[in-house]
Write an enzyme that holds these catalytic residues in place. Structure first.
Site, PDB file in Angstrom:
ATOM      1  N   TRP A   1      -2.977  -2.564  -1.609  1.00  0.00           N
ATOM      2  CA  TRP A   1      -2.752  -3.998  -1.755  1.00  0.00           C
ATOM      3  C   TRP A   1      -3.625  -4.660  -0.696  1.00  0.00           C
ATOM      4  O   TRP A   1      -3.426  -4.492   0.498  1.00  0.00           O
ATOM      5  CB  TRP A   1      -1.281  -4.343  -1.544  1.00  0.00           C
ATOM      6  CG  TRP A   1      -0.966  -5.789  -1.803  1.00  0.00           C
ATOM      7  CD1 TRP A   1      -0.697  -6.359  -3.002  1.00  0.00           C
ATOM      8  CD2 TRP A   1      -0.871  -6.841  -0.827  1.00  0.00           C
ATOM      9  NE1 TRP A   1      -0.444  -7.699  -2.844  1.00  0.00           N
ATOM     10  CE2 TRP A   1      -0.546  -8.030  -1.517  1.00  0.00           C
ATOM     11  CE3 TRP A   1      -1.035  -6.890   0.563  1.00  0.00           C
ATOM     12  CZ2 TRP A   1      -0.376  -9.249  -0.870  1.00  0.00           C
ATOM     13  CZ3 TRP A   1      -0.878  -8.104   1.204  1.00  0.00           C
ATOM     14  CH2 TRP A   1      -0.549  -9.274   0.492  1.00  0.00           C
TER      15      TRP A   1
ATOM     16  N   GLU B   1      15.988 -18.850  -7.068  1.00  0.00           N
ATOM     17  CA  GLU B   1      15.701 -17.499  -7.542  1.00  0.00           C
ATOM     18  C   GLU B   1      15.143 -17.511  -8.958  1.00  0.00           C
ATOM     19  O   GLU B   1      14.205 -16.782  -9.282  1.00  0.00           O
ATOM     20  CB  GLU B   1      16.958 -16.635  -7.466  1.00  0.00           C
ATOM     21  CG  GLU B   1      16.838 -15.258  -8.099  1.00  0.00           C
ATOM     22  CD  GLU B   1      15.762 -14.383  -7.487  1.00  0.00           C
ATOM     23  OE1 GLU B   1      15.405 -13.361  -8.112  1.00  0.00           O
ATOM     24  OE2 GLU B   1      15.264 -14.705  -6.385  1.00  0.00           O
TER      25      GLU B   1
ATOM     26  N   GLU C   1       6.545 -15.652 -10.482  1.00  0.00           N
ATOM     27  CA  GLU C   1       5.897 -14.443  -9.993  1.00  0.00           C
ATOM     28  C   GLU C   1       5.411 -13.527 -11.104  1.00  0.00           C
ATOM     29  O   GLU C   1       4.468 -12.751 -10.885  1.00  0.00           O
ATOM     30  CB  GLU C   1       6.809 -13.684  -9.026  1.00  0.00           C
ATOM     31  CG  GLU C   1       8.045 -13.075  -9.606  1.00  0.00           C
ATOM     32  CD  GLU C   1       8.912 -12.400  -8.547  1.00  0.00           C
ATOM     33  OE1 GLU C   1       8.378 -11.922  -7.530  1.00  0.00           O
ATOM     34  OE2 GLU C   1      10.143 -12.342  -8.744  1.00  0.00           O
TER      35      GLU C   1
ATOM     36  N   ARG D   1       3.566  -0.408  -4.938  1.00  0.00           N
ATOM     37  CA  ARG D   1       3.242  -0.879  -3.597  1.00  0.00           C
ATOM     38  C   ARG D   1       1.855  -1.513  -3.506  1.00  0.00           C
ATOM     39  O   ARG D   1       1.509  -2.081  -2.461  1.00  0.00           O
ATOM     40  CB  ARG D   1       3.307   0.283  -2.597  1.00  0.00           C
ATOM     41  CG  ARG D   1       4.728   0.736  -2.301  1.00  0.00           C
ATOM     42  CD  ARG D   1       4.747   1.907  -1.351  1.00  0.00           C
ATOM     43  NE  ARG D   1       6.102   2.195  -0.926  1.00  0.00           N
ATOM     44  CZ  ARG D   1       6.653   1.803   0.211  1.00  0.00           C
ATOM     45  NH1 ARG D   1       5.944   1.069   1.051  1.00  0.00           N
ATOM     46  NH2 ARG D   1       7.890   2.111   0.509  1.00  0.00           N
TER      47      ARG D   1
ATOM     48  N   LYS E   1      11.486 -16.010 -10.159  1.00  0.00           N
ATOM     49  CA  LYS E   1      11.299 -14.998 -11.198  1.00  0.00           C
ATOM     50  C   LYS E   1      10.232 -15.445 -12.183  1.00  0.00           C
ATOM     51  O   LYS E   1       9.369 -14.667 -12.579  1.00  0.00           O
ATOM     52  CB  LYS E   1      12.614 -14.747 -11.955  1.00  0.00           C
ATOM     53  CG  LYS E   1      13.612 -13.906 -11.207  1.00  0.00           C
ATOM     54  CD  LYS E   1      13.258 -12.439 -11.177  1.00  0.00           C
ATOM     55  CE  LYS E   1      12.725 -11.940  -9.888  1.00  0.00           C
ATOM     56  NZ  LYS E   1      13.084 -12.372  -8.616  1.00  0.00           N
TER      57      LYS E   1
ATOM     58  N   ASN F   1      -1.704   2.306   5.929  1.00  0.00           N
ATOM     59  CA  ASN F   1      -0.877   1.203   5.446  1.00  0.00           C
ATOM     60  C   ASN F   1      -0.516   0.351   6.649  1.00  0.00           C
ATOM     61  O   ASN F   1      -0.077   0.876   7.674  1.00  0.00           O
ATOM     62  CB  ASN F   1       0.392   1.752   4.782  1.00  0.00           C
ATOM     63  CG  ASN F   1       1.293   0.645   4.237  1.00  0.00           C
ATOM     64  OD1 ASN F   1       0.880  -0.496   4.110  1.00  0.00           O
ATOM     65  ND2 ASN F   1       2.519   1.004   3.911  1.00  0.00           N
ATOM     66  N   GLY F   2      -0.696  -0.966   6.543  1.00  0.00           N
ATOM     67  CA  GLY F   2      -0.382  -1.859   7.649  1.00  0.00           C
ATOM     68  C   GLY F   2      -1.555  -2.758   7.992  1.00  0.00           C
ATOM     69  O   GLY F   2      -2.558  -2.818   7.276  1.00  0.00           O
TER      70      GLY F   2
ATOM     71  N   LYS G   1       5.516  -4.511  -4.247  1.00  0.00           N
ATOM     72  CA  LYS G   1       6.968  -4.448  -4.192  1.00  0.00           C
ATOM     73  C   LYS G   1       7.494  -4.458  -2.766  1.00  0.00           C
ATOM     74  O   LYS G   1       8.353  -5.246  -2.414  1.00  0.00           O
ATOM     75  CB  LYS G   1       7.442  -3.177  -4.909  1.00  0.00           C
ATOM     76  CG  LYS G   1       8.955  -2.988  -4.912  1.00  0.00           C
ATOM     77  CD  LYS G   1       9.629  -4.023  -5.777  1.00  0.00           C
ATOM     78  CE  LYS G   1      11.108  -3.754  -5.930  1.00  0.00           C
ATOM     79  NZ  LYS G   1      11.779  -4.814  -6.670  1.00  0.00           N
TER      80      LYS G   1
ATOM     81  N   HIS H   1      14.760 -38.542  -5.619  1.00  0.00           N
ATOM     82  CA  HIS H   1      14.151 -38.841  -4.321  1.00  0.00           C
ATOM     83  C   HIS H   1      12.686 -38.418  -4.270  1.00  0.00           C
ATOM     84  O   HIS H   1      12.141 -38.195  -3.182  1.00  0.00           O
ATOM     85  CB  HIS H   1      14.947 -38.168  -3.206  1.00  0.00           C
ATOM     86  CG  HIS H   1      16.335 -38.700  -3.067  1.00  0.00           C
ATOM     87  ND1 HIS H   1      16.610 -39.973  -2.606  1.00  0.00           N
ATOM     88  CD2 HIS H   1      17.540 -38.159  -3.364  1.00  0.00           C
ATOM     89  CE1 HIS H   1      17.905 -40.183  -2.604  1.00  0.00           C
ATOM     90  NE2 HIS H   1      18.498 -39.084  -3.057  1.00  0.00           N
TER      91      HIS H   1
ATOM     92  N   CYS I   1       0.838  -1.188   0.000  1.00  0.00           N
ATOM     93  CA  CYS I   1       0.000   0.000   0.000  1.00  0.00           C
ATOM     94  C   CYS I   1       0.876   1.241   0.000  1.00  0.00           C
ATOM     95  O   CYS I   1       1.984   1.241   0.520  1.00  0.00           O
ATOM     96  CB  CYS I   1      -0.961   0.052   1.174  1.00  0.00           C
ATOM     97  SG  CYS I   1      -2.087  -1.339   1.298  1.00  0.00           S
TER      98      CYS I   1
END
Length: 602
Positions: free
Chosen positions: A74, A479, A486, A27, A483, A100-101, A597, A502, A2
């Protein structure tokens, strides 16, 4: 997550809010809204689901004022709807609030204080604004009602509050969520990130947790929750406007991939003078006393920590644990006798990491933050800071911050290893290696059409993909898979190549894409054996191989670099493959669904 903006004392308030929200859209982009007051009894509230462009289209020419707050969301509590979008307002239409939070006790507040209130939304934010209104209606001033509510509220928050009876003020407070004051010429602003207001001011004042700010057009008053005044000087943010614009690029992500060679050179120039490493001697002395290094991070930064583990252990002869911040904070293992904590965070505001740092500080243990944002919360609250020097990273999928983190970890490891007299560190010509990394990355990004074709050939219409490797290549595989998943929404996983047999080899079927990294000298032959195993089950394999170990038939041969820091180069093909796979599917590369982000909630 946010983004908040606020303005007081400027006739261009509406434009400032909308432009600021556009710069904060990384955000959150589920919904957005603004509240504007002309300080003469006229006000406007406009909210829309979706991106800022949709909000901008809904704002008519009459929406003007000199006080305003805005928010891009968000979603945490409640789906993305107009009712759940911010700003939220009290039942009597007196108070307007952006937040925000996450408020952890909002249900208890509802039951104890607001049982008679008819709520319009599903959000915890509306609980806060209704609580403030309740206290004001009981006879408290707006400021006292705000302070009383803050004394009851638990959780994380950054608040911007406007009282229609005092529209010449914005009431501000924060705890655990980022918020800054910006100082203008005859006006003042608030913002979650300085980038939102850099076209208006480069002078910013930090707000610390537990402080209350009253913002007026020509005055900023900061105090503790108990009313004790606080004096704090402003600092100047020096960022080139080109760093926060796409320029000639269609997307921020591609721009940021292309910036990685420059970032490598910038890190080298800043931290290395020839083969001499410029790192705070006090930090090195404290690290020399440590018996174990704990790297705390999340997401891409966690993967950079896994790559850093090998660097620190080889160059510094110190055991390293790499921990997921969201787990470590609540399930802290038995620590060594002399631990040192290293926090990796692009934004410096990662809530999961901060809750670990708070506990580390309570224990009186030493810490260092590596971050891209030097005045961020994690930077301020750790004992030491090292900057990543990557410049603003806007795309949600991190690219240049990942490689910057590994490079700066290598800088620190060389400095510590040299101080401990470890020959491997003394022998490492890191300046030359970073130059090789910059040149190697450039070589790869100059071949974009190759990776665009690979994405098309390997990933069109595919629902799954796998990355495999050993040693540092396994860390890299995690990583690379992140990428791809997402931004393209293809289910992708990174596996230790030796673990395939395995259980996970059962996932391989005809034409399943498998991307194999080979830069590990010890494990290269075994990895090639694992490639044969998946090919026997029908997998379509792309081999990404360091030049030292290349064989006939390897499709991607990477430029030369020390194996220890090979992810600096070998990650770039994975970044480009993910980028083009997303683009080819018509996705928003910079703003993938459900993500934001800066992760400022736990």
């Amino acid at each position: 997550m946010c983004g908040i903006v606020g303005v007081i004392g400027n006739t261009e308030t509406t434009d400032i809010l909308l432009n600021g929200l556009e710069k904060l859209e990384y955000r959150g982009y589920d919904s957005a809204g603004i509240y504007v007051n002309d300080q003469n009894g006229k006000d406007f509230l406009v909210k829309e689901v979706g991106k800022i462009s949709q909000l901008r289209n809904a704002v008519g020419p009459d929406v003007q004022g000199i006080t305003g707050i805005g928010h891009t969301r968000w979603a945490t509590h409640g789906e993305p709807t107009v009712d759940n979008a911010h700003p939220h307002f009290s039942s009597d239409d007196r108070f307007y609030l952006v937040h925000n939070g996450v408020l952890t006790n909002f249900n208890e507040i509802k039951s104890e204080y607001l049982s008679d209130v008819q709520f319009r939304s599903e959000t915890d934010t509306e609980v806060a604004v209704q609580l403030i209104s309740k206290f004001a209606n009981e006879g408290l001033s707006a400021e006292d009602a705000f302070r009383k509510a803050l004394g009851i509220i638990e959780g994380s928050y950054a608040f911007g509050l406007v009282d229609t009876q005092e529209p010449d003020k914005i009431f501000v407070a924060k705890s655990k969520s980022p918020l800054l004051i910006g100082l203008g010429d005859g006006f003042n602003v608030i913002c979650s990130d300085a980038m939102a207001m850099l076209d208006r001011t480069n002078k910013f004042v930090e707000i610390h947790d537990g402080e209350v700010v009253i913002l007026e057009k020509d005055k900023v008053s900061i105090s503790k929750l108990d009313g004790t005044p606080v004096e704090r000087e402003y600092y100047t943010v020096d960022i080139d406007a080109n760093d926060i614009s796409k320029g000639t690029y269609d997307t921020f992500m591609l721009k940021e991939i292309d910036e990685q060679p420059v970032v490598m050179r910038k890190i080298s120039s800043h931290y290395l003078d020839g083969n001499k490493v410029n790192v705070d001697p006090a930090l090195i002395n404290e690290l020399k006393e440590a018996d174990r290094l704990y790297i705390i991070a999340a997401g891409t930064s966690y993967h950079a920590g896994l790559a850093g583990k090998e660097i620190f252990e080889k160059l510094c002869d110190i055991p390293v644990d790499v921990e997921v911040a969201s787990e470590f904070g609540y399930h802290m293992p038995k620590l060594s006798k002399k631990p040192f904590f290293l926090f990796l965070s692009q934004s410096g505001e990662t809530a999961d990491s901060r809750q670990v740092l708070v506990k580390v500080n309570e224990l009186g243990l030493p810490s260092l933050t590596m971050t891209n944002v030097p005045n961020s919360t994690l930077s301020r609250e750790a004992n030491y800071t090292m900057e990543l020097l990557a410049g603003p990273e806007i795309a949600v999928a991190s690219t240049k911050a990942y490689t910057a983190n590994i490079a700066v970890e290598a800088v620190l490891a060389k400095a510590l290893g040299e101080a401990k007299g470890i020959q491997a560190a003394i022998d490492l010509d890191l300046k030359a290696q970073l130059a090789m990394a910059a040149n190697g990355i450039q070589t790869i990004i100059d071949e974009k059409s190759l990776f665009e074709g690979i994405a098309r050939d390997y990933l069109t219409d595919k629902r799954d993909a796998f990355y495999i490797g050993r040693g540092v290549d396994y860390a890299l595989s995690l990583e690379a898979a992140l990428k791809l998943k997402e931004i393209s929404y293809i289910h992708s996983e990174g596996f230790a190549a030796g673990e395939l047999k395995h259980g996970t080899i059962s996932l391989i079927e005809k034409d399943t894409p498998v991307f194999a990294f080979i830069s590990d000298k010890i494990g290269q032959d075994h990895t090639r054996g694992n490639i044969k195993e998946v090919e026997a089950r029908g997998a379509k394999v792309l081999r990404i191989v360091s030049s030292d170990f290349a064989q006939e038939g390897d499709q991607i041969v990477l430029p030369e670099i020390d194996q220890m820091i090979s992810p600096l180069i070998s990650v770039v093909p994975a970044q480009l493959i993910a980028y083009y796979a997303s683009l080819q599917r018509g996705n928003n590369v910079d703003q993938p669904r459900n993500l934001a982000k800066s992760v400022t909630v736990e």
